[in-house]
Design a protein around this motif. Structure first.
Motif, PDB file in Angstrom:
ATOM      1  N   HIS A 258      40.039  74.684   4.837  1.00  0.00           N
ATOM      2  CA  HIS A 258      40.688  75.833   4.208  1.00  0.00           C
ATOM      3  C   HIS A 258      41.997  75.395   3.535  1.00  0.00           C
ATOM      4  CE1 HIS A 258      37.727  77.764   6.685  1.00  0.00           C
ATOM      5  NE2 HIS A 258      38.364  77.460   7.791  1.00  0.00           N
ATOM      6  N   HIS A 259      42.745  74.559   4.204  1.00  0.00           N
ATOM      7  CA  HIS A 259      43.959  73.987   3.604  1.00  0.00           C
ATOM      8  C   HIS A 259      43.618  73.302   2.293  1.00  0.00           C
ATOM      9  CE1 HIS A 259      46.487  70.429   2.858  1.00  0.00           C
ATOM     10  NE2 HIS A 259      47.495  71.105   3.396  1.00  0.00           N
ATOM     11  N   ASP A 260      42.523  72.564   2.280  1.00  0.00           N
ATOM     12  CA  ASP A 260      42.144  71.811   1.080  1.00  0.00           C
ATOM     13  C   ASP A 260      41.784  72.728  -0.085  1.00  0.00           C
ATOM     14  OD1 ASP A 260      42.536  69.626   2.680  1.00  0.00           O
ATOM     15  OD2 ASP A 260      40.402  69.192   2.983  1.00  0.00           O
ATOM     16  N   VAL A 261      41.197  73.890   0.223  1.00  0.00           N
ATOM     17  CA  VAL A 261      40.856  74.847  -0.834  1.00  0.00           C
ATOM     18  C   VAL A 261      42.112  75.265  -1.596  1.00  0.00           C
ATOM     19  CG1 VAL A 261      40.066  77.210  -1.283  1.00  0.00           C
ATOM     20  CG2 VAL A 261      38.759  75.724   0.240  1.00  0.00           C
ATOM     21  N   PHE A 262      43.176  75.583  -0.857  1.00  0.00           N
ATOM     22  CA  PHE A 262      44.403  76.040  -1.502  1.00  0.00           C
ATOM     23  C   PHE A 262      45.143  74.891  -2.175  1.00  0.00           C
ATOM     24  CE2 PHE A 262      43.456  79.480   1.417  1.00  0.00           C
ATOM     25  CZ  PHE A 262      43.683  80.581   0.613  1.00  0.00           C
ATOM     26  N   ALA A 263      45.014  73.693  -1.627  1.00  0.00           N
ATOM     27  CA  ALA A 263      45.609  72.541  -2.295  1.00  0.00           C
ATOM     28  C   ALA A 263      44.972  72.327  -3.661  1.00  0.00           C
ATOM     29  CB  ALA A 263      45.446  71.295  -1.423  1.00  0.00           C
ATOM     30  N   ARG A 264      43.639  72.446  -3.732  1.00  0.00           N
ATOM     31  CA  ARG A 264      42.952  72.308  -5.019  1.00  0.00           C
ATOM     32  C   ARG A 264      43.317  73.425  -5.984  1.00  0.00           C
ATOM     33  NH1 ARG A 264      38.407  70.832  -1.728  1.00  0.00           N
ATOM     34  NH2 ARG A 264      37.648  72.987  -1.853  1.00  0.00           N
ATOM     35  N   MET A 265      43.693  74.562  -5.435  1.00  0.00           N
ATOM     36  CA  MET A 265      44.033  75.725  -6.249  1.00  0.00           C
ATOM     37  C   MET A 265      45.417  75.596  -6.884  1.00  0.00           C
ATOM     38  SD  MET A 265      43.705  79.673  -4.909  1.00  0.00           S
ATOM     39  CE  MET A 265      42.286  79.280  -3.889  1.00  0.00           C
ATOM     40  N   GLY A 266      46.163  74.550  -6.476  1.00  0.00           N
ATOM     41  CA  GLY A 266      47.499  74.342  -7.007  1.00  0.00           C
ATOM     42  C   GLY A 266      48.606  74.659  -6.030  1.00  0.00           C
ATOM     43  N   TYR A 267      48.251  74.910  -4.777  1.00  0.00           N
ATOM     44  CA  TYR A 267      49.235  75.267  -3.762  1.00  0.00           C
ATOM     45  C   TYR A 267      49.358  74.184  -2.691  1.00  0.00           C
ATOM     46  CZ  TYR A 267      49.106  80.026  -5.660  1.00  0.00           C
ATOM     47  OH  TYR A 267      49.199  81.123  -6.479  1.00  0.00           O
ATOM     48  N   ALA A 268      49.292  72.935  -3.083  1.00  0.00           N
ATOM     49  CA  ALA A 268      49.326  71.844  -2.108  1.00  0.00           C
ATOM     50  C   ALA A 268      50.618  71.857  -1.294  1.00  0.00           C
ATOM     51  CB  ALA A 268      49.154  70.503  -2.819  1.00  0.00           C
ATOM     52  N   ASP A 269      51.758  72.019  -1.965  1.00  0.00           N
ATOM     53  CA  ASP A 269      53.037  72.015  -1.249  1.00  0.00           C
ATOM     54  C   ASP A 269      53.131  73.195  -0.290  1.00  0.00           C
ATOM     55  OD1 ASP A 269      53.746  69.754  -2.626  1.00  0.00           O
ATOM     56  OD2 ASP A 269      55.009  70.800  -4.099  1.00  0.00           O
ATOM     57  N   VAL A 270      52.684  74.351  -0.735  1.00  0.00           N
ATOM     58  CA  VAL A 270      52.691  75.538   0.128  1.00  0.00           C
ATOM     59  C   VAL A 270      51.780  75.323   1.325  1.00  0.00           C
ATOM     60  CG1 VAL A 270      52.047  77.976   0.297  1.00  0.00           C
ATOM     61  CG2 VAL A 270      53.253  77.141  -1.729  1.00  0.00           C
ATOM     62  N   ALA A 271      50.577  74.815   1.076  1.00  0.00           N
ATOM     63  CA  ALA A 271      49.613  74.601   2.158  1.00  0.00           C
ATOM     64  C   ALA A 271      50.161  73.609   3.182  1.00  0.00           C
ATOM     65  CB  ALA A 271      48.291  74.109   1.583  1.00  0.00           C
ATOM     66  N   ASP A 272      50.802  72.549   2.712  1.00  0.00           N
ATOM     67  CA  ASP A 272      51.382  71.568   3.637  1.00  0.00           C
ATOM     68  C   ASP A 272      52.479  72.203   4.487  1.00  0.00           C
ATOM     69  OD1 ASP A 272      49.723  69.589   2.692  1.00  0.00           O
ATOM     70  OD2 ASP A 272      51.233  68.652   1.402  1.00  0.00           O
ATOM     71  N   LYS A 273      53.333  72.995   3.845  1.00  0.00           N
ATOM     72  CA  LYS A 273      54.428  73.643   4.574  1.00  0.00           C
ATOM     73  C   LYS A 273      53.891  74.624   5.603  1.00  0.00           C
ATOM     74  CE  LYS A 273      58.627  76.397   3.874  1.00  0.00           C
ATOM     75  NZ  LYS A 273      59.515  77.059   2.857  1.00  0.00           N
ATOM     76  N   VAL A 274      52.923  75.436   5.212  1.00  0.00           N
ATOM     77  CA  VAL A 274      52.335  76.407   6.132  1.00  0.00           C
ATOM     78  C   VAL A 274      51.695  75.691   7.319  1.00  0.00           C
ATOM     79  CG1 VAL A 274      50.512  78.133   6.409  1.00  0.00           C
ATOM     80  CG2 VAL A 274      51.989  78.194   4.398  1.00  0.00           C
ATOM     81  N   GLN A 275      50.991  74.616   7.032  1.00  0.00           N
ATOM     82  CA  GLN A 275      50.335  73.877   8.113  1.00  0.00           C
ATOM     83  C   GLN A 275      51.353  73.267   9.068  1.00  0.00           C
ATOM     84  OE1 GLN A 275      48.158  70.080   7.366  1.00  0.00           O
ATOM     85  NE2 GLN A 275      46.379  71.200   8.139  1.00  0.00           N
ATOM     86  N   ASP A 276      52.393  72.663   8.522  1.00  0.00           N
ATOM     87  CA  ASP A 276      53.418  72.050   9.380  1.00  0.00           C
ATOM     88  C   ASP A 276      54.078  73.096  10.276  1.00  0.00           C
ATOM     89  OD1 ASP A 276      52.930  69.554   8.320  1.00  0.00           O
ATOM     90  OD2 ASP A 276      54.595  69.640   6.878  1.00  0.00           O
ATOM     91  N   LEU A 277      54.423  74.238   9.695  1.00  0.00           N
ATOM     92  CA  LEU A 277      55.068  75.286  10.476  1.00  0.00           C
ATOM     93  C   LEU A 277      54.127  75.850  11.538  1.00  0.00           C
ATOM     94  CD1 LEU A 277      56.893  77.194   7.594  1.00  0.00           C
ATOM     95  CD2 LEU A 277      58.004  75.952   9.472  1.00  0.00           C
TER      96      LEU A 277
END
Length: 339
Positions: A258-277
């Motif tokens: 699911h993280h990868d879907v949003f990373a491909r969508m252009g939200y890689a930085d957001v997805a990484d931050k959300v995952q880390d938090l």
């Protein structure tokens, strides 16, 4: 574009008002009703129980987890539900992820695409009932090798109502999406966005090319949150916690589809931050880190006029059915907003 009602899987117990919502969906002209399973409720029992109160809608699983049952057990359930529903059943399958597959079902996860190919092939053989079922694969053998030697190929005792029961595949990565187009009758996307349509369209075309072209009927039933609300930000707040869970907590740090879907969508930085938090236990901060635009890219939220305007973009995509959630009152609002 058709509408479907996705009940989902249960949390701590059965969802309140589910039967009323299902009856409302059929009354409103929804095309389908879907159930799911995680590691609590199963998908098949609620579909049969609540589906018995319907007469027209398609009844589908979104999804049955393949590691939960052998292919022949899943085929038996499909044959049974297809008869009980008068030919209204659709079998939605998915590989799930390694945390559930290995941690809950005690099955190995590697090579899910190859495993899926064998799984679907065996189900097709069972449902067709052309001959006793045999299969000599890397993951499944019928009869099994190394047993007593007494196993024999069998055909189901039940004659199928339909010799071809539609099979849809839940998929997020491009290879799995292509596989759905190659061997299945439909694709069940999660977190689809119109801005990713070209990416998924190319993956589907790759799969269709391997089967000598797109079949006459191929469905793409996308789970899409629709929140009819005068305040867009408040509507987004109703969706952010679920997105934070999927992006941040569904899967491991190094393997979260699911993280990868949003990373491909252009939200890689957001997805990484959300995952880390999220993985650090700071779930509220993970939720707050999800921008409204990300919610709007994968959902239809806001006043009815805004939703109707944005629906036009969805109608230009590969999606053929929107699967929405909510109670009976929510379904009425959604149907009105999308009409």
């Amino acid at each position: 574009m058709k509408l479907g009602y996705h009940i989902g899987y249960w949390s701590s117990g059965p969802p309140a008002g589910a039967l009323d919502a299902i009856r409302t969906a059929e009354e409103l002209g929804f095309d389908s009703v879907w159930t799911a399973e995680g590691y609590g409720s199963d998908a098949l029992t609620p579909l049969a129980w609540w589906g018995a109160a319907t007469s027209r809608v398609t009844l589908g699983t979104n999804i049955v987890q393949m590691s939960a049952r052998t292919p022949t057990a899943t085929a038996m359930a499909a044959l049974t539900l297809d008869h009980l529903s008068g030919g209204r059943f659709v079998l939605g399958l998915g590989a799930s992820g390694p945390q559930v597959v290995e941690g809950w079902y005690g099955q190995p996860y590697p090579k899910p695409l190859a495993r899926t190919r064998e799984y679907v092939d065996i189900i097709r053989k069972v449902v067709a009932r052309d001959a006793p079922v045999t299969h000599d694969g890397a993951f499944y053998q019928l009869p099994v090798q190394g047993g007593t030697g007494l196993g024999k190929p069998l055909k189901p005792t039940v004659h199928p109502l339909r010799r071809h029961i539609p099979i849809y595949l839940a998929a997020e990565g491009p290879k799995n999406v292509a596989l759905s187009a190659e061997i299945c009758d439909g694709w069940l996307p999660l977190f689809f966005s119109p801005k990713s349509d070209g990416f998924y369209r190319a993956a589907l075309e790759e799969g269709f090319a391997r089967r000598s072209g797109r079949p006459a009927e191929f469905e793409v039933a996308a789970s899409v949150r629709v929140i009819v609300h005068d305040d867009v930000e408040q509507a987004a707040d109703l969706i952010r916690p679920s997105l934070a869970l999927y992006i941040g907590g569904m899967g491991a740090k190094n393997m979260n589809f699911h993280h990868d879907v949003f990373a491909r969508m252009g939200y890689a930085d957001v997805a990484d931050k959300v995952q880390d938090l999220y993985l650090a236990g700071r779930k509220d901060e993970a939720t707050a880190a999800i921008p409204t635009q990300l919610v709007e890219d994968t959902s239809l939220i806001g006043p009815p006029e805004k939703i109707r305007d944005e629906l036009a973009a969805w109608e230009e995509t590969v999606v053929t059915t929107l699967l929405v959630r909510g109670d009976a009152a929510t379904l009425r609002k959604v149907a009105d907003a999308l009409s």
